[in-house]
Design an enzyme around this catalytic site. Structure first.
Site, PDB file in Angstrom:
ATOM      1  N   GLN A   1      23.476  -8.479 -84.725  1.00  0.00           N
ATOM      2  CA  GLN A   1      24.570  -9.435 -84.573  1.00  0.00           C
ATOM      3  C   GLN A   1      25.921  -8.855 -84.955  1.00  0.00           C
ATOM      4  OE1 GLN A   1      22.738 -12.048 -87.608  1.00  0.00           O
ATOM      5  NE2 GLN A   1      24.771 -12.210 -88.523  1.00  0.00           N
TER       6      GLN A   1
ATOM      7  N   CYS B   1      23.827 -15.512 -86.352  1.00  0.00           N
ATOM      8  CA  CYS B   1      22.363 -15.488 -86.473  1.00  0.00           C
ATOM      9  C   CYS B   1      21.714 -16.661 -85.754  1.00  0.00           C
ATOM     10  CB  CYS B   1      21.967 -15.483 -87.947  1.00  0.00           C
ATOM     11  SG  CYS B   1      22.579 -16.902 -88.894  1.00  0.00           S
TER      12      CYS B   1
ATOM     13  N   HIS C   1      20.780 -18.648 -93.270  1.00  0.00           N
ATOM     14  CA  HIS C   1      20.523 -17.590 -92.283  1.00  0.00           C
ATOM     15  C   HIS C   1      19.410 -18.040 -91.345  1.00  0.00           C
ATOM     16  CE1 HIS C   1      20.649 -13.676 -90.540  1.00  0.00           C
ATOM     17  NE2 HIS C   1      19.488 -13.270 -91.014  1.00  0.00           N
TER      18      HIS C   1
END
Length: 499
Positions: free
Chosen positions: A295, A301, A437
Protein backbone atom coordinates in the site's frame (compact mmCIF):
# COMPACT_ATOMS: atom_id res chain seq x y z
CA UNK A 1 -4.99 -0.89 39.18
CA UNK A 2 -3.86 -4.51 38.91
CA UNK A 3 -0.08 -4.92 39.44
CA UNK A 4 0.48 -6.18 35.90
CA UNK A 5 -1.30 -3.13 34.46
CA UNK A 6 0.95 -0.88 36.53
CA UNK A 7 3.96 -2.78 35.17
CA UNK A 8 2.84 -2.26 31.58
CA UNK A 9 2.36 1.46 32.25
CA UNK A 10 5.88 1.74 33.62
CA UNK A 11 7.27 -0.13 30.62
CA UNK A 12 5.76 2.56 28.40
CA UNK A 13 3.62 0.09 26.45
CA UNK A 14 0.20 0.67 27.99
CA UNK A 15 -0.10 4.40 27.21
CA UNK A 16 0.01 3.97 23.45
CA UNK A 17 -2.29 1.05 22.84
CA UNK A 18 -3.78 -0.59 25.89
CA UNK A 19 -7.36 -0.94 27.05
CA UNK A 20 -8.83 -2.34 30.20
CA UNK A 21 -9.29 -6.10 30.17
CA UNK A 22 -12.91 -5.58 31.10
CA UNK A 23 -13.50 -3.28 28.13
CA UNK A 24 -14.19 0.40 27.67
CA UNK A 25 -17.56 2.15 27.83
CA UNK A 26 -19.73 1.46 24.81
CA UNK A 27 -20.50 3.85 21.98
CA UNK A 28 -24.08 4.42 23.12
CA UNK A 29 -23.03 6.02 26.39
CA UNK A 30 -23.95 9.66 26.95
CA UNK A 31 -21.47 12.26 25.67
CA UNK A 32 -21.33 15.77 27.11
CA UNK A 33 -18.98 18.62 27.89
CA UNK A 34 -18.14 18.44 31.61
CA UNK A 35 -16.89 21.37 33.67
CA UNK A 36 -13.11 21.76 33.28
CA UNK A 37 -12.52 20.77 36.92
CA UNK A 38 -13.80 17.25 36.15
CA UNK A 39 -11.23 16.89 33.39
CA UNK A 40 -8.24 17.71 35.57
CA UNK A 41 -7.76 14.35 37.36
CA UNK A 42 -7.68 12.27 34.13
CA UNK A 43 -5.59 14.98 32.41
CA UNK A 44 -3.03 14.93 35.23
CA UNK A 45 -2.91 11.15 35.04
CA UNK A 46 -2.34 11.32 31.27
CA UNK A 47 0.44 13.87 31.85
CA UNK A 48 2.13 11.55 34.35
CA UNK A 49 1.99 8.63 31.93
CA UNK A 50 3.31 10.83 29.10
CA UNK A 51 6.25 11.96 31.20
CA UNK A 52 7.09 8.39 32.16
CA UNK A 53 6.99 7.18 28.57
CA UNK A 54 8.83 10.18 27.07
CA UNK A 55 11.31 10.61 29.92
CA UNK A 56 10.53 14.29 30.26
CA UNK A 57 9.08 16.76 32.78
CA UNK A 58 6.29 18.43 30.82
CA UNK A 59 3.69 20.54 32.60
CA UNK A 60 -0.03 20.72 31.83
CA UNK A 61 -1.46 23.71 29.99
CA UNK A 62 -5.01 24.14 28.66
CA UNK A 63 -7.42 21.17 28.75
CA UNK A 64 -10.71 20.49 26.96
CA UNK A 65 -12.67 17.35 26.21
CA UNK A 66 -15.72 15.21 26.75
CA UNK A 67 -16.70 12.13 28.71
CA UNK A 68 -18.75 9.00 28.03
CA UNK A 69 -20.24 7.11 30.94
CA UNK A 70 -21.87 3.75 31.48
CA UNK A 71 -22.28 1.39 34.42
CA UNK A 72 -18.68 0.19 34.10
CA UNK A 73 -16.95 3.54 34.21
CA UNK A 74 -16.11 6.71 32.29
CA UNK A 75 -14.09 7.28 29.12
CA UNK A 76 -12.48 10.72 28.85
CA UNK A 77 -11.45 12.05 25.43
CA UNK A 78 -9.10 14.96 26.09
CA UNK A 79 -7.13 17.58 24.19
CA UNK A 80 -4.37 19.28 26.14
CA UNK A 81 -1.34 21.46 25.61
CA UNK A 82 1.87 20.40 27.36
CA UNK A 83 4.93 22.54 27.88
CA UNK A 84 8.17 20.54 27.69
CA UNK A 85 11.41 22.01 29.09
CA UNK A 86 14.50 22.18 26.86
CA UNK A 87 16.64 19.04 26.63
CA UNK A 88 20.37 19.69 26.34
CA UNK A 89 21.86 16.77 28.27
CA UNK A 90 23.91 14.64 25.78
CA UNK A 91 23.35 11.51 27.90
CA UNK A 92 19.59 11.88 27.40
CA UNK A 93 19.19 13.72 24.07
CA UNK A 94 20.84 12.73 20.83
CA UNK A 95 20.34 16.30 19.58
CA UNK A 96 19.79 19.53 21.53
CA UNK A 97 16.06 20.18 21.79
CA UNK A 98 14.65 23.58 22.69
CA UNK A 99 11.60 24.19 24.81
CA UNK A 100 8.44 23.31 22.93
CA UNK A 101 4.67 23.11 23.21
CA UNK A 102 2.90 19.83 22.48
CA UNK A 103 -0.72 19.43 21.45
CA UNK A 104 -1.87 16.06 22.79
CA UNK A 105 -4.90 13.83 22.38
CA UNK A 106 -5.54 11.44 25.27
CA UNK A 107 -8.15 8.80 26.02
CA UNK A 108 -8.37 7.91 29.70
CA UNK A 109 -10.56 5.15 31.13
CA UNK A 110 -11.76 5.52 34.72
CA UNK A 111 -13.06 2.29 36.25
CA UNK A 112 -13.85 2.17 39.99
CA UNK A 113 -11.67 5.21 40.57
CA UNK A 114 -8.62 3.74 38.78
CA UNK A 115 -7.30 5.48 35.67
CA UNK A 116 -5.81 3.79 32.59
CA UNK A 117 -4.41 5.59 29.54
CA UNK A 118 -5.75 4.05 26.33
CA UNK A 119 -4.36 6.51 23.79
CA UNK A 120 -1.58 9.08 23.68
CA UNK A 121 -0.85 11.14 20.57
CA UNK A 122 1.34 14.24 21.01
CA UNK A 123 2.71 16.52 18.33
CA UNK A 124 4.88 19.65 18.57
CA UNK A 125 3.04 22.84 17.67
CA UNK A 126 3.89 26.52 17.65
CA UNK A 127 0.75 27.96 19.28
CA UNK A 128 1.68 31.57 18.42
CA UNK A 129 2.86 30.84 14.91
CA UNK A 130 0.00 28.64 13.74
CA UNK A 131 -2.92 29.82 15.78
CA UNK A 132 -3.74 26.22 16.65
CA UNK A 133 -5.98 25.88 19.65
CA UNK A 134 -7.44 22.91 21.42
CA UNK A 135 -10.12 22.56 18.79
CA UNK A 136 -7.69 22.08 15.88
CA UNK A 137 -4.90 19.76 14.84
CA UNK A 138 -1.17 20.30 15.09
CA UNK A 139 0.61 21.44 11.96
CA UNK A 140 3.77 19.96 10.50
CA UNK A 141 5.68 16.77 11.17
CA UNK A 142 5.85 15.13 14.57
CA UNK A 143 9.52 14.86 15.50
CA UNK A 144 9.23 14.80 19.28
CA UNK A 145 11.99 14.55 21.84
CA UNK A 146 14.97 12.30 21.21
CA UNK A 147 14.71 9.01 23.09
CA UNK A 148 16.51 8.12 26.27
CA UNK A 149 19.65 6.00 26.22
CA UNK A 150 18.95 2.59 24.61
CA UNK A 151 18.63 -0.60 26.65
CA UNK A 152 19.18 -3.61 24.40
CA UNK A 153 19.75 -7.28 25.11
CA UNK A 154 19.13 -9.39 22.00
CA UNK A 155 20.08 -9.68 18.30
CA UNK A 156 18.36 -7.06 16.18
CA UNK A 157 20.11 -6.88 12.81
CA UNK A 158 17.71 -6.45 9.88
CA UNK A 159 16.42 -9.51 8.01
CA UNK A 160 17.50 -10.21 4.48
CA UNK A 161 15.07 -8.80 1.91
CA UNK A 162 14.06 -12.22 0.55
CA UNK A 163 13.49 -13.94 3.90
CA UNK A 164 12.25 -12.16 7.01
CA UNK A 165 12.57 -15.28 9.16
CA UNK A 166 16.13 -15.12 10.40
CA UNK A 167 17.48 -13.08 13.30
CA UNK A 168 21.03 -12.01 12.44
CA UNK A 169 23.82 -10.15 14.17
CA UNK A 170 25.31 -10.22 17.65
CA UNK A 171 23.67 -9.20 20.91
CA UNK A 172 24.07 -5.70 22.20
CA UNK A 173 24.87 -5.08 25.87
CA UNK A 174 22.07 -4.25 28.29
CA UNK A 175 22.42 -0.77 29.70
CA UNK A 176 20.94 0.15 33.04
CA UNK A 177 20.12 3.79 33.49
CA UNK A 178 22.93 4.43 36.00
CA UNK A 179 25.61 2.35 34.26
CA UNK A 180 28.40 4.08 32.37
CA UNK A 181 28.09 4.01 28.58
CA UNK A 182 30.17 1.14 27.13
CA UNK A 183 32.82 2.50 24.81
CA UNK A 184 31.69 0.47 21.82
CA UNK A 185 27.94 0.91 22.34
CA UNK A 186 27.42 3.82 19.94
CA UNK A 187 29.58 2.00 17.39
CA UNK A 188 27.34 -1.09 17.70
CA UNK A 189 24.17 0.98 17.22
CA UNK A 190 25.70 2.78 14.25
CA UNK A 191 26.68 -0.54 12.66
CA UNK A 192 23.18 -2.01 12.98
CA UNK A 193 21.64 1.23 11.71
CA UNK A 194 24.03 1.22 8.74
CA UNK A 195 22.93 -2.34 7.88
CA UNK A 196 19.30 -1.18 8.11
CA UNK A 197 19.94 1.79 5.79
CA UNK A 198 21.62 -0.45 3.20
CA UNK A 199 19.04 -3.25 3.43
CA UNK A 200 16.06 -0.94 2.97
CA UNK A 201 17.77 1.64 0.72
CA UNK A 202 17.17 4.58 3.07
CA UNK A 203 18.37 8.09 2.26
CA UNK A 204 18.19 11.17 4.49
CA UNK A 205 18.50 14.76 3.31
CA UNK A 206 20.79 16.05 6.06
CA UNK A 207 23.24 14.74 8.63
CA UNK A 208 20.93 16.07 11.34
CA UNK A 209 18.01 14.04 10.00
CA UNK A 210 20.20 10.92 9.79
CA UNK A 211 21.25 11.39 13.42
CA UNK A 212 17.65 11.88 14.47
CA UNK A 213 16.53 8.76 12.60
CA UNK A 214 19.28 6.75 14.26
CA UNK A 215 18.03 7.90 17.67
CA UNK A 216 14.47 6.87 16.71
CA UNK A 217 15.86 3.54 15.48
CA UNK A 218 17.63 2.95 18.83
CA UNK A 219 14.46 3.82 20.75
CA UNK A 220 12.47 1.40 18.59
CA UNK A 221 14.90 -1.41 19.44
CA UNK A 222 13.97 -0.90 23.09
CA UNK A 223 10.26 -0.98 22.27
CA UNK A 224 10.67 -4.16 20.21
CA UNK A 225 12.46 -5.77 23.14
CA UNK A 226 9.59 -4.94 25.49
CA UNK A 227 7.00 -6.27 23.05
CA UNK A 228 9.06 -9.44 22.61
CA UNK A 229 9.28 -10.01 26.36
CA UNK A 230 5.51 -9.74 26.82
CA UNK A 231 4.33 -11.75 23.80
CA UNK A 232 2.68 -15.05 24.76
CA UNK A 233 3.14 -16.72 21.37
CA UNK A 234 6.17 -17.60 19.29
CA UNK A 235 6.49 -14.27 17.44
CA UNK A 236 9.87 -12.62 16.98
CA UNK A 237 10.14 -8.84 16.93
CA UNK A 238 13.06 -6.70 15.87
CA UNK A 239 14.32 -4.60 12.97
CA UNK A 240 11.88 -4.10 10.10
CA UNK A 241 11.61 -1.59 7.29
CA UNK A 242 9.58 0.64 9.66
CA UNK A 243 12.24 0.81 12.38
CA UNK A 244 13.25 4.43 11.69
CA UNK A 245 9.69 5.75 12.12
CA UNK A 246 8.28 7.07 15.37
CA UNK A 247 5.15 5.37 16.65
CA UNK A 248 3.09 8.45 15.71
CA UNK A 249 4.51 8.54 12.17
CA UNK A 250 3.85 4.83 11.64
CA UNK A 251 0.24 5.15 12.84
CA UNK A 252 -0.39 8.26 10.73
CA UNK A 253 1.12 6.89 7.51
CA UNK A 254 0.22 3.20 7.49
CA UNK A 255 -2.80 2.63 9.73
CA UNK A 256 -6.51 3.41 9.52
CA UNK A 257 -8.09 5.36 12.41
CA UNK A 258 -11.58 5.19 10.88
CA UNK A 259 -11.94 1.46 11.61
CA UNK A 260 -12.49 1.91 15.34
CA UNK A 261 -15.34 4.38 14.69
CA UNK A 262 -17.48 1.63 13.08
CA UNK A 263 -19.69 4.19 11.29
CA UNK A 264 -19.98 2.28 8.02
CA UNK A 265 -22.93 0.73 6.24
CA UNK A 266 -24.71 -2.00 8.23
CA UNK A 267 -24.52 -5.39 6.52
CA UNK A 268 -26.76 -8.38 6.97
CA UNK A 269 -25.32 -11.31 8.91
CA UNK A 270 -24.21 -14.26 6.79
CA UNK A 271 -25.70 -17.69 7.40
CA UNK A 272 -23.35 -19.88 9.47
CA UNK A 273 -21.64 -22.89 7.94
CA UNK A 274 -22.54 -26.21 9.54
CA UNK A 275 -20.73 -29.51 9.84
CA UNK A 276 -17.16 -30.40 10.74
CA UNK A 277 -14.33 -28.19 9.55
CA UNK A 278 -10.86 -29.24 8.38
CA UNK A 279 -8.18 -29.03 11.10
CA UNK A 280 -6.27 -26.61 8.85
CA UNK A 281 -6.91 -24.72 5.64
CA UNK A 282 -4.98 -22.33 3.40
CA UNK A 283 -6.45 -20.69 0.31
CA UNK A 284 -2.94 -19.95 -0.97
CA UNK A 285 -2.65 -23.66 -1.69
CA UNK A 286 -5.88 -23.54 -3.70
CA UNK A 287 -4.82 -20.70 -6.00
CA UNK A 288 -7.31 -18.21 -4.58
CA UNK A 289 -4.86 -15.56 -3.32
CA UNK A 290 -2.89 -13.04 -5.39
CA UNK A 291 0.72 -12.12 -4.48
CA UNK A 292 1.30 -9.76 -1.56
CA UNK A 293 0.86 -6.10 -2.50
CA UNK A 294 2.24 -2.89 -0.98
CA UNK A 295 0.00 0.00 0.00
CA UNK A 296 3.01 2.32 0.27
CA UNK A 297 2.85 5.47 2.39
CA UNK A 298 -0.93 5.55 2.31
CA UNK A 299 -3.55 4.39 4.83
CA UNK A 300 -5.37 2.37 2.18
CA UNK A 301 -5.34 -1.01 3.94
CA UNK A 302 -9.16 -1.08 3.78
CA UNK A 303 -9.06 -1.13 -0.04
CA UNK A 304 -6.50 -3.97 -0.13
CA UNK A 305 -8.50 -6.01 2.38
CA UNK A 306 -11.65 -5.68 0.25
CA UNK A 307 -10.01 -6.39 -3.11
CA UNK A 308 -8.29 -9.44 -1.59
CA UNK A 309 -11.64 -10.77 -0.45
CA UNK A 310 -13.28 -10.14 -3.82
CA UNK A 311 -10.35 -11.69 -5.69
CA UNK A 312 -10.95 -14.88 -3.72
CA UNK A 313 -14.72 -14.78 -4.15
CA UNK A 314 -14.45 -14.27 -7.91
CA UNK A 315 -11.96 -17.12 -8.20
CA UNK A 316 -14.28 -19.50 -6.35
CA UNK A 317 -17.28 -18.56 -8.50
CA UNK A 318 -15.57 -18.20 -11.88
CA UNK A 319 -12.25 -20.04 -11.56
CA UNK A 320 -10.32 -16.96 -12.66
CA UNK A 321 -7.87 -15.26 -10.27
CA UNK A 322 -7.59 -11.56 -11.15
CA UNK A 323 -5.55 -8.91 -9.36
CA UNK A 324 -8.05 -6.10 -8.76
CA UNK A 325 -7.62 -2.35 -8.53
CA UNK A 326 -7.28 -0.70 -5.12
CA UNK A 327 -6.64 2.66 -6.82
CA UNK A 328 -10.20 2.62 -8.18
CA UNK A 329 -11.47 2.61 -4.60
CA UNK A 330 -9.09 5.39 -3.52
CA UNK A 331 -10.25 7.59 -6.38
CA UNK A 332 -13.93 6.71 -6.77
CA UNK A 333 -15.23 5.68 -3.31
CA UNK A 334 -16.40 9.10 -2.11
CA UNK A 335 -17.68 7.82 1.25
CA UNK A 336 -14.26 6.70 2.45
CA UNK A 337 -11.19 8.91 2.77
CA UNK A 338 -8.60 7.29 0.49
CA UNK A 339 -5.17 7.40 2.19
CA UNK A 340 -6.73 8.78 5.38
CA UNK A 341 -8.66 5.55 5.96
CA UNK A 342 -11.89 3.79 5.12
CA UNK A 343 -14.25 0.97 5.98
CA UNK A 344 -14.74 -2.31 4.08
CA UNK A 345 -18.53 -2.00 4.38
CA UNK A 346 -18.45 1.34 2.56
CA UNK A 347 -16.12 -0.04 -0.10
CA UNK A 348 -18.46 -2.93 -0.96
CA UNK A 349 -21.30 -0.47 -1.49
CA UNK A 350 -19.12 1.81 -3.61
CA UNK A 351 -18.21 -1.10 -5.88
CA UNK A 352 -21.89 -1.94 -6.39
CA UNK A 353 -22.74 1.69 -7.15
CA UNK A 354 -19.83 2.10 -9.55
CA UNK A 355 -20.70 -1.10 -11.38
CA UNK A 356 -17.68 -3.30 -10.66
CA UNK A 357 -13.91 -3.35 -10.29
CA UNK A 358 -11.25 -2.95 -12.92
CA UNK A 359 -8.08 -5.01 -12.79
CA UNK A 360 -4.76 -3.80 -11.43
CA UNK A 361 -3.30 -3.75 -14.94
CA UNK A 362 -6.11 -1.50 -16.25
CA UNK A 363 -6.26 0.85 -13.23
CA UNK A 364 -2.84 0.70 -11.57
CA UNK A 365 -2.00 1.67 -8.02
CA UNK A 366 -0.45 5.10 -7.39
CA UNK A 367 -0.70 5.31 -3.60
CA UNK A 368 -2.40 8.70 -3.53
CA UNK A 369 -5.84 9.98 -4.44
CA UNK A 370 -6.47 11.30 -7.94
CA UNK A 371 -9.46 11.97 -10.20
CA UNK A 372 -11.77 8.98 -10.63
CA UNK A 373 -10.99 7.26 -13.92
CA UNK A 374 -13.29 4.24 -13.64
CA UNK A 375 -14.72 2.83 -16.85
CA UNK A 376 -17.68 0.47 -16.63
CA UNK A 377 -16.58 -1.00 -19.95
CA UNK A 378 -13.30 -2.12 -18.37
CA UNK A 379 -14.86 -3.61 -15.24
CA UNK A 380 -13.96 -7.30 -15.01
CA UNK A 381 -15.47 -8.25 -11.63
CA UNK A 382 -18.86 -7.55 -10.08
CA UNK A 383 -20.34 -8.07 -6.64
CA UNK A 384 -23.98 -8.50 -5.72
CA UNK A 385 -23.99 -7.88 -1.99
CA UNK A 386 -21.87 -7.99 1.15
CA UNK A 387 -22.30 -9.75 4.50
CA UNK A 388 -20.99 -9.45 8.05
CA UNK A 389 -19.63 -12.64 9.59
CA UNK A 390 -19.83 -14.15 13.06
CA UNK A 391 -17.42 -13.05 15.80
CA UNK A 392 -17.12 -16.69 16.89
CA UNK A 393 -13.71 -17.77 15.62
CA UNK A 394 -14.72 -21.42 15.14
CA UNK A 395 -17.58 -20.24 12.91
CA UNK A 396 -15.21 -17.87 11.11
CA UNK A 397 -12.85 -20.75 10.35
CA UNK A 398 -15.75 -22.85 9.07
CA UNK A 399 -16.94 -20.03 6.81
CA UNK A 400 -13.40 -19.42 5.51
CA UNK A 401 -12.77 -23.09 4.68
CA UNK A 402 -15.97 -23.30 2.65
CA UNK A 403 -16.34 -19.80 1.18
CA UNK A 404 -12.92 -18.21 0.80
CA UNK A 405 -10.64 -15.50 2.28
CA UNK A 406 -12.24 -13.03 4.70
CA UNK A 407 -11.78 -9.28 5.11
CA UNK A 408 -11.03 -8.48 8.77
CA UNK A 409 -9.71 -5.59 10.84
CA UNK A 410 -7.44 -5.75 13.87
CA UNK A 411 -5.33 -3.75 16.29
CA UNK A 412 -1.88 -3.50 14.70
CA UNK A 413 -0.02 -3.36 18.02
CA UNK A 414 3.50 -4.74 17.59
CA UNK A 415 3.21 -5.15 13.82
CA UNK A 416 5.65 -2.30 13.21
CA UNK A 417 8.40 -4.64 14.49
CA UNK A 418 6.93 -8.09 13.62
CA UNK A 419 9.31 -10.47 11.83
CA UNK A 420 7.98 -14.02 12.13
CA UNK A 421 6.09 -16.53 14.28
CA UNK A 422 2.64 -16.54 15.87
CA UNK A 423 1.89 -13.28 17.67
CA UNK A 424 -0.17 -13.29 20.86
CA UNK A 425 0.12 -9.92 22.61
CA UNK A 426 -1.40 -9.42 26.04
CA UNK A 427 -5.00 -8.26 25.65
CA UNK A 428 -4.48 -4.89 27.41
CA UNK A 429 -1.71 -4.12 24.92
CA UNK A 430 -3.74 -5.12 21.87
CA UNK A 431 -7.28 -4.07 22.73
CA UNK A 432 -10.13 -5.08 20.37
CA UNK A 433 -11.57 -1.60 21.01
CA UNK A 434 -8.70 0.04 19.14
CA UNK A 435 -8.64 -1.73 15.76
CA UNK A 436 -6.73 0.31 13.19
CA UNK A 437 -5.68 -1.96 10.31
CA UNK A 438 -7.60 -4.00 7.71
CA UNK A 439 -6.12 -7.27 6.41
CA UNK A 440 -7.17 -10.58 4.82
CA UNK A 441 -7.63 -13.96 6.51
CA UNK A 442 -6.47 -16.59 4.02
CA UNK A 443 -6.14 -19.65 6.25
CA UNK A 444 -5.79 -21.19 9.68
CA UNK A 445 -3.98 -24.06 11.36
CA UNK A 446 -1.90 -25.17 14.33
CA UNK A 447 1.84 -24.94 14.86
CA UNK A 448 3.37 -26.66 17.91
CA UNK A 449 -0.16 -26.91 19.38
CA UNK A 450 -0.63 -23.14 18.96
CA UNK A 451 -3.69 -22.29 16.82
CA UNK A 452 -3.19 -19.43 14.37
CA UNK A 453 -4.72 -17.36 11.62
CA UNK A 454 -2.68 -16.87 8.42
CA UNK A 455 -3.12 -13.21 7.46
CA UNK A 456 -2.20 -11.52 4.19
CA UNK A 457 -0.98 -7.98 4.85
CA UNK A 458 -0.46 -5.10 2.40
CA UNK A 459 3.00 -3.82 3.40
CA UNK A 460 4.96 -5.69 0.73
CA UNK A 461 6.72 -9.04 0.75
CA UNK A 462 9.75 -7.54 2.54
CA UNK A 463 7.76 -7.28 5.78
CA UNK A 464 6.91 -10.13 8.17
CA UNK A 465 7.00 -13.65 6.74
CA UNK A 466 7.09 -12.83 3.03
CA UNK A 467 4.33 -10.30 3.65
CA UNK A 468 2.21 -12.47 5.96
CA UNK A 469 1.32 -12.16 9.64
CA UNK A 470 0.43 -15.05 11.93
CA UNK A 471 -1.84 -14.31 14.89
CA UNK A 472 -3.20 -16.48 17.68
CA UNK A 473 -6.62 -17.99 16.89
CA UNK A 474 -9.40 -18.58 19.39
CA UNK A 475 -8.73 -15.79 21.90
CA UNK A 476 -10.07 -12.80 19.99
CA UNK A 477 -6.47 -11.60 19.75
CA UNK A 478 -6.20 -7.92 18.77
CA UNK A 479 -9.90 -7.84 17.80
CA UNK A 480 -9.32 -9.95 14.68
CA UNK A 481 -12.87 -11.35 14.99
CA UNK A 482 -14.73 -8.06 15.52
CA UNK A 483 -15.14 -6.78 11.92
CA UNK A 484 -15.15 -9.80 9.59
CA UNK A 485 -16.95 -9.45 6.28
CA UNK A 486 -17.15 -10.64 2.70
CA UNK A 487 -18.54 -9.64 -0.65
CA UNK A 488 -21.21 -11.83 -2.22
CA UNK A 489 -20.44 -12.72 -5.82
CA UNK A 490 -22.80 -14.45 -8.23
CA UNK A 491 -20.73 -13.70 -11.29
CA UNK A 492 -23.41 -11.50 -12.86
CA UNK A 493 -23.33 -7.68 -12.86
CA UNK A 494 -25.93 -5.85 -10.82
CA UNK A 495 -28.09 -3.58 -13.01
CA UNK A 496 -27.11 -0.01 -12.14
CA UNK A 497 -30.72 1.15 -11.77
CA UNK A 498 -31.31 -1.51 -9.08
CA UNK A 499 -28.39 -0.44 -6.85
Amino acid sequence: MAPWLALLSLLGLLPAAAAAAAGRPGPDAEAWEPPPAQLLPPARFALEMHNRAAGTRAVLGAVSGRVRRDDRGSLYSLKATLEEPPCNDPTVCQLPVSKKTLLCTFEVLDELGQHMLLRRDCRPVDIKGTGVGLGGGAQGQSWGQAPRRPQLAFPLSPPSPDDGNETLGSALPRLDQDDPMPQDFSVKIASIFKDFVITYNRTYETEEEAQWRMSVFASNLIRAQKIQALDQGTAQYGVTKFSDLTEEEFHTIYLNPLLKEEMGMKMRLAKPVGGNIPPEWDWRNQGAVTPVKDQGMCGSCWAFSVTGNIEGQWFLKRGDLLSLSEQELLDCDKTDKACLGGLPSNAYLAIKVLGGLETESDYSYKGHVQACNFSAKKAKVFINDSVALSQNEHKLAAWLAKNGPISVALNAFGMQFYRRGIARPLRPLCSPWLIDHAVLLVGYGNRSSLPFWAIKNSWGSDWGQQGYYYLHRGSGACGVNTMASSAVVSGRPVPHNLV
